[in-house]
Design a protein around this motif. Structure first.
Motif, PDB file in Angstrom:
ATOM      1  N   ARG A   1      -6.673   1.379  -0.378  1.00 47.66           N
ATOM      2  CA  ARG A   1      -7.479   2.354   0.354  1.00 47.66           C
ATOM      3  C   ARG A   1      -7.683   1.875   1.786  1.00 47.66           C
ATOM      4  O   ARG A   1      -7.602   0.667   2.069  1.00 47.66           O
ATOM      5  N   ILE A   2      -7.962   2.811   2.663  1.00 51.77           N
ATOM      6  CA  ILE A   2      -8.315   2.514   4.046  1.00 51.77           C
ATOM      7  C   ILE A   2      -9.726   3.030   4.284  1.00 51.77           C
ATOM      8  O   ILE A   2     -10.027   4.198   4.018  1.00 51.77           O
TER       9      ILE A   2
ATOM     10  N   LEU B   1      -7.755  -2.069   5.724  1.00 47.73           N
ATOM     11  CA  LEU B   1      -6.867  -1.742   4.618  1.00 47.73           C
ATOM     12  C   LEU B   1      -7.165  -2.714   3.483  1.00 47.73           C
ATOM     13  O   LEU B   1      -7.129  -3.931   3.680  1.00 47.73           O
ATOM     14  N   LEU B   2      -7.485  -2.192   2.307  1.00 51.69           N
ATOM     15  CA  LEU B   2      -7.818  -3.025   1.149  1.00 51.69           C
ATOM     16  C   LEU B   2      -6.856  -2.720   0.008  1.00 51.69           C
ATOM     17  O   LEU B   2      -6.651  -1.554  -0.346  1.00 51.69           O
ATOM     18  N   VAL B   3      -6.283  -3.760  -0.563  1.00 48.33           N
ATOM     19  CA  VAL B   3      -5.311  -3.603  -1.648  1.00 48.33           C
ATOM     20  C   VAL B   3      -5.742  -4.473  -2.827  1.00 48.33           C
ATOM     21  O   VAL B   3      -5.928  -5.683  -2.688  1.00 48.33           O
TER      22      VAL B   3
ATOM     23  N   ALA C   1       0.817  -1.220   0.000  1.00 50.64           N
ATOM     24  CA  ALA C   1       0.000   0.000   0.000  1.00 50.64           C
ATOM     25  C   ALA C   1       0.847   1.266   0.000  1.00 50.64           C
ATOM     26  O   ALA C   1       0.315   2.365  -0.207  1.00 50.64           O
ATOM     27  N   GLN C   2       2.135   1.129   0.204  1.00 47.15           N
ATOM     28  CA  GLN C   2       3.040   2.278   0.158  1.00 47.15           C
ATOM     29  C   GLN C   2       3.609   2.502  -1.239  1.00 47.15           C
ATOM     30  O   GLN C   2       4.255   3.520  -1.485  1.00 47.15           O
TER      31      GLN C   2
ATOM     32  N   GLN D   1      -7.382   7.084  -0.026  1.00 54.46           N
ATOM     33  CA  GLN D   1      -6.712   6.347  -1.102  1.00 54.46           C
ATOM     34  C   GLN D   1      -5.200   6.346  -0.883  1.00 54.46           C
ATOM     35  O   GLN D   1      -4.646   7.354  -0.426  1.00 54.46           O
ATOM     36  N   GLY D   2      -4.555   5.213  -1.221  1.00 51.09           N
ATOM     37  CA  GLY D   2      -3.114   5.137  -1.164  1.00 51.09           C
ATOM     38  C   GLY D   2      -2.482   5.804  -2.381  1.00 51.09           C
ATOM     39  O   GLY D   2      -3.188   6.338  -3.242  1.00 51.09           O
ATOM     40  N   PRO D   3      -1.153   5.791  -2.483  1.00 49.41           N
ATOM     41  CA  PRO D   3      -0.219   5.144  -1.550  1.00 49.41           C
ATOM     42  C   PRO D   3      -0.086   5.914  -0.242  1.00 49.41           C
ATOM     43  O   PRO D   3      -0.349   7.117  -0.188  1.00 49.41           O
ATOM     44  N   PHE D   4       0.322   5.179   0.802  1.00 55.07           N
ATOM     45  CA  PHE D   4       0.417   5.761   2.135  1.00 55.07           C
ATOM     46  C   PHE D   4       1.872   5.852   2.590  1.00 55.07           C
ATOM     47  O   PHE D   4       2.605   4.872   2.543  1.00 55.07           O
TER      48      PHE D   4
END
Length: 392
Positions: free
Chosen positions: A51-52, A80-82, A43-44, A64-67
């Motif tokens: 997204r979270i 957390l969904l990827v 997610a990074q 929304q990512g990236p985080f």
């Protein structure tokens, strides 16, 4: 609607696109192929869809990512969904083989989620089929009867990036434990609530509308250009009655235009364009690939090097084949001599290959065809030396 001994043929006949079901021990002795730390790492990354979704003090939030930093977003009950994790991690991609009784072109991706206790995304419906495999932890799932235009539940939008529906009567209300799965067809309302911190693996399937398929076909314009024809009407007097106003488009003219469109859709070029569209997966191949020569591949094969298919690669091909064998990967077309059809299919189905196919020897026409195919796949970024793919 609880299945204890899963049989693919029975499932397809009784459940697929018909009704939901819960499958106990869909994956016996299930071991998570990823943990929440690995998921957070993905997610990074730029280009990874993540997204979270959080729920705190009665309010929903979506980021929304990236985080770069998770702490500001992981508030209250959160998940957390990827998306597309199968395109990055081979052990997650292996989960897709469990549903190989459904064609590859229908498969979309594996979404992985990590959620804390009491987390979820609320009641909602989807336009696609999905198998949700339970990883570590436990989750309660509720699934209702399908929602159609006559029984449409009220749409709720608690956040611009989150669509929910009002509560529904549950047809299924069960707790999933590791290895269990739930199958949910399109338009069936469902809701998941985490009972203990858990991982879930959602194997989603796509089903384009006819308009989406037509748009996708036209997007592959390079393949279909040669099949186009321009409207002409040397028989205009027969197409229009004498009293027709110049403002009027006659029924005959409309029918002739539609016939030319149907002719285009029935062309071999349109079939190729449609296959290219259906094969697109959005694979994350490296921007700068090491391009090899045929001598490099031949030497590597002769020395017993292992080649490995990269995560997420799912070739497709048409049932009808003519003079050559043609297949597609992520919008790219590959064509090989039909004399190596069997060996090509074996290669495409395999995760790893080592050496020439059985019965092949170097410096024969068949081995040359096969080595050139392997070269194309490696240079396209879909296969690689096994020692290199371990670094992806």
């Amino acid at each position: 609607m609880i299945i204890k001994n899963f049989d693919p043929q029975h499932f397809v006949k009784e459940y697929w696109q018909k009704k939901p079901c819960l499958i106990r021990q869909f994956v016996p002795n299930f071991v998570d192929p990823i943990d929440e730390n690995d998921l957070a790492g993905l997610a990074q990354e730029e280009g990874v869809d993540s997204r979270i979704v959080s729920h705190s003090d009665g309010a929903w939030d979506v980021h929304q990512g990236p985080f770069d930093d998770f702490e500001p977003y992981c508030k209250g009950d959160w998940a957390l969904l990827v998306q597309g994790v199968n395109n990055y991690i081979d052990d997650v991609n292996a989960l897709a083989s469990i549903v190989d009784f459904i064609p590859h072109w229908r498969f979309d991706d594996v979404m992985v989620s990590y959620s804390t206790k009491n987390a979820g995304v609320g009641a909602h419906t989807d336009q696609y089929d999905v198998f949700i495999i339970q990883g570590k932890g436990s989750r309660r799932w509720q699934v209702g009867l399908p929602i159609d235009a006559t029984t449409n539940a009220k749409l709720i939008i608690p956040h611009p990036l989150l669509k929910q529906i009002e509560d529904f009567d549950a047809l299924i209300d069960e707790v999933l434990l590791p290895g269990d799965a739930i199958y949910i067809p399109p338009q069936h309302p469902h809701k998941g609530m985490t009972l203990s911190p858990c991982l879930n693996y959602s194997l989603g399937f796509r089903a384009p509308t006819n308009l989406e398929a037509l748009t996708g076909l036209l997007d592959e314009s390079d393949s279909i250009t040669q099949a186009q024809s321009r409207y002409c009407d040397p028989d205009i007097a027969e197409l229009r009655v004498a009293s027709s106003s110049p403002m009027q488009v006659s029924t005959n003219e409309l029918n002739k235009l539609k016939d030319t469109i149907v002719e285009l859709l029935n062309s071999p070029e349109a079939e190729q364009a449609l296959l290219q569209y259906l094969s697109r997966q959005g694979l994350a191949t490296e921007q700068e690939l090491s391009l090899y020569e045929i001598a490099d591949i031949s030497e590597a094969v002769a020395q017993g090097e292992t080649f490995e298919k990269l995560p997420g690669v799912k070739p497709i091909y048409a049932e009808r084949q003519l003079h050559t064998f043609t297949f597609y990967i992520d919008g790219n077309r590959f064509e090989v001599d039909k004399s190596i059809f069997t060996q090509t299919v074996t290669l495409l189905e395999s995760r790893q290959v080592q050496g020439l196919p059985q019965g092949f020897t170097l410096q024969t026409a068949q081995s040359t065809h096969w080595l050139n195919l392997l070269l194309q796949l490696v240079n396209a970024g879909y296969w690689d030396f096994a020692e290199n793919s371990d670094q992806h």
